[in-house]
Each structure stands twice: as C-alpha cells, then as structure tokens.
Enzyme design. Structure first.
Site, PDB file in Angstrom:
ATOM      1  N   TYR A 145       0.932  -1.213   0.007  1.00 36.92           N
ATOM      2  CA  TYR A 145       0.192  -0.034  -0.014  1.00 36.92           C
ATOM      3  C   TYR A 145       0.811   1.218  -0.019  1.00 36.92           C
ATOM      4  O   TYR A 145       0.653   2.076  -0.940  1.00 36.92           O
ATOM      5  CB  TYR A 145      -1.090  -0.148   1.209  1.00 36.92           C
ATOM      6  CG  TYR A 145      -1.892   1.144   1.441  1.00 36.92           C
ATOM      7  CD1 TYR A 145      -3.049   1.339   0.459  1.00 36.92           C
ATOM      8  CD2 TYR A 145      -1.777   1.891   2.379  1.00 36.92           C
ATOM      9  CE1 TYR A 145      -3.997   2.350   0.508  1.00 36.92           C
ATOM     10  CE2 TYR A 145      -2.707   3.049   2.252  1.00 36.92           C
ATOM     11  CZ  TYR A 145      -3.747   3.212   1.433  1.00 36.92           C
ATOM     12  OH  TYR A 145      -4.680   4.089   1.504  1.00 36.92           O
ATOM     13  N   ASP A 146       1.894   1.489   1.103  1.00 34.14           N
ATOM     14  CA  ASP A 146       2.486   2.789   1.063  1.00 34.14           C
ATOM     15  C   ASP A 146       3.642   2.958  -0.186  1.00 34.14           C
ATOM     16  O   ASP A 146       3.495   3.963  -0.657  1.00 34.14           O
ATOM     17  CB  ASP A 146       3.616   2.378   2.040  1.00 34.14           C
ATOM     18  CG  ASP A 146       3.093   1.976   3.464  1.00 34.14           C
ATOM     19  OD1 ASP A 146       1.949   1.926   3.729  1.00 34.14           O
ATOM     20  OD2 ASP A 146       4.012   1.370   4.491  1.00 34.14           O
ATOM     21  N   LYS A 149       1.379   3.760  -3.246  1.00 32.18           N
ATOM     22  CA  LYS A 149       0.642   5.092  -3.322  1.00 32.18           C
ATOM     23  C   LYS A 149       1.815   6.166  -3.504  1.00 32.18           C
ATOM     24  O   LYS A 149       1.792   7.236  -4.054  1.00 32.18           O
ATOM     25  CB  LYS A 149       0.102   5.562  -1.755  1.00 32.18           C
ATOM     26  CG  LYS A 149      -1.210   4.736  -1.596  1.00 32.18           C
ATOM     27  CD  LYS A 149      -2.086   5.268  -2.576  1.00 32.18           C
ATOM     28  CE  LYS A 149      -3.654   4.883  -1.967  1.00 32.18           C
ATOM     29  NZ  LYS A 149      -4.720   5.638  -3.012  1.00 32.18           N
TER      30      LYS A 149
END
Length: 172
Positions: A145-146, A149
C-alpha cells in the site's frame, strides 16, 4: 463538468459522488466492487447526472471527462494485504490509466494518497512537512500500500513535469 470518480462506490468515493452530483456535475463512478458496494450510492442511482460503470482501473478505459478523482484502492490493511500485488497494480496501473485518460482529454487529476507514504506505523518526523520524504519499509507487510501510493505520486509529478498536466495530490 463531466467528472470521473474511480472507487466511486467506496466510502470516500460515494460521499464525493454525492456532493458532485448535488452540485450539478455529470458524475461517472468507476468501481470494481472489491471493497465497495452499490448500496453506498443507492440514492444516486437513477439520477440523470450519475452513472456507475463496473470496471477495474488496472485496465485502460476511455471516456470524455473534465476532471478525474482517483480514489480507487483498498485502504484497510485486511483488504490490501489480501492480494498485495493487486493492491500495487490498482495504485500504479490505476494512476497510469488515469493519467493516460487525462492526457487524451486534458482533464485535471486528483490523486487520493495517504500519510502512510511517510512510513507506518511510525514516521520519524511529527507532524510531517511537505519536505519530509518519509521512512518507509519497502519490504514490509504493509509496503504494498505505502509504496504503491508513493509510486502513484511519482507518476503524477512526472506527468505534471513532462506534460504540464493539471494534477492535485492529497495525503490523508
């Protein structure tokens, strides 16, 4: 304006769609319904200035729009860790496809990012200024996710620099 909202049937997307429809814009919600549902926008279904398209933004799409709000991505760890590679594809390929559409139509792009680009669970700096680059573990269980993004933000900034594209990035 004709506005595309990716992830338009999710929690944030549905509220954004509602506001834009109520302001009189023509709104197209694109969603694959992995973590969302049509019931989130049931009050909008049937309105003449709202439509839903079931589509996965990892695949290219074509339509005429003036603005793009890219909110598509599972945001809960239980959902984004379910299929980490799909999470990365959603953010990265989704951003690429939104930018391709923007380039073809001249649309403004809004990218929903996250404070997790600074590192999770504990960034080294509190609060984080725009100049802080973060402290992210690129191989941790949350990194799908990190890092996705972060990559989406990079893509938007490169699009802006290379094409003078009209972009907005918001970290929440």
């Amino acid at each position: 304006l004709r506005i595309l909202v990716t992830g338009g049937c999710g929690c944030l997307g549905s509220h954004l769609c509602r506001r834009l429809v109520n302001e009189g814009h023509d709104v197209v919600a694109v969603d694959n319904f992995f973590t969302s549902q049509k019931t989130n926008v049931k009050d909008l279904i049937g309105k003449p200035n709202f439509e839903i398209i079931r589509h996965d933004i990892t695949k290219e799409f074509f339509m005429e729009v003036d603005q793009i709000y890219n909110l598509a991505c599972p945001a809960s760890p239980v959902h984004y860790q379910h299929n980490a590679i799909k999470t990365i594809k959603t953010s990265v390929m989704g951003a690429i496809n939104c930018l391709g559409l923007a380039k073809r139509t001249g649309a403004r792009v809004f990218q929903a990012s996250t404070s997790e680009v600074y590192g999770d669970p504990d960034p080294e700096v509190h609060p984080q200024p725009e100049s802080y680059w973060g402290n992210v573990n690129p191989i941790g269980i949350r990194s799908c996710y990190d890092e996705a993004k972060r990559c989406a933000e990079t893509l938007l900034m490169d699009y802006h620099r290379q094409n003078n594209g009209d972009i907005r990035i918001v970290r929440s």
